[in-house]
Design an enzyme around this catalytic site. Sequence first.
Site, PDB file in Angstrom:
ATOM      1  CG  ASP A  37      -1.965  -0.449   1.076  1.00  0.00           C
ATOM      2  OD1 ASP A  37      -1.794  -1.561   0.323  1.00  0.00           O
ATOM      3  OD2 ASP A  37      -2.924  -1.209   2.193  1.00  0.00           O
ATOM      4  CG  HIS A 185       2.131   0.075   4.286  1.00  0.00           C
ATOM      5  ND1 HIS A 185       2.394  -0.432   5.294  1.00  0.00           N
ATOM      6  CD2 HIS A 185       1.351   0.461   4.516  1.00  0.00           C
ATOM      7  CE1 HIS A 185       0.512  -1.192   5.636  1.00  0.00           C
ATOM      8  NE2 HIS A 185      -0.250   0.014   4.478  1.00  0.00           N
TER       9      HIS A 185
END
Length: 233
Positions: A37, A185
């Site tokens: 992400d 991430h």
Amino acid sequence: MQFAPLYPLLYRLLKPAFPGCLWTGSRDRPRIALTFDDGPHPTYTPQLLKILDFYQISASFFLLGTCVEKYPDLAKEVHQRGHWIGLHGYYHHSFPLLSPPELRDSLQKNQRAIASACQIDLHNLRDVRPPNGLFVPQTLQHIHQWNYRPVMWSVVPEDWVRPGISTVVGRVLSQVKNGSLIVLHDGKCGGQDVAQTAEMLIPQLLERGYQFTTIDEFQRDRSEEKNVPDLSV
């Protein structure tokens, strides 16, 4: 304060409560999905792509529209290397704090930015992961109404607080199972460690016999299990 111990509990509570979200793949096969992400990031994403290339792993990236507009060539590179791309909003704003028009505008701007950078048909950009994993029933109602597909997770090692690479890897390995949907991430929070984390994690997952797949494959499996035509092709 770290909340990593709470995520497995949240997953067990939320998955049956919100079956309209994609939480996992099939438990019948040793396949898992690595997802990332908050990118693309000009430093962390290229480092990560090199690791994924080395192990020939296909992953899924939920990109922020504003980052795509800043680094369109990098977003295009993610796509060209065979990774699946989803939406994470235009800015990293929690969806429940947005009005319905604001939410729809965020998703559409996110969609257009990726489509332009990667030369992808808008209709193939339907998978949405809410920033911070936050949603309310109305959020999901709107996402489905607008023909998007909400994607969540089953393994969250809380890498964005940077507890240490070995800690993140250990959390994943302690929770992973067939069908796991793992979220890491590659953005400004947590991305500093993402390449090293992937480099340590992937070979251990391969040693356990796991195969790596992408969100579109999990969605396709889900559609087949429900005997629902897959609209993504």
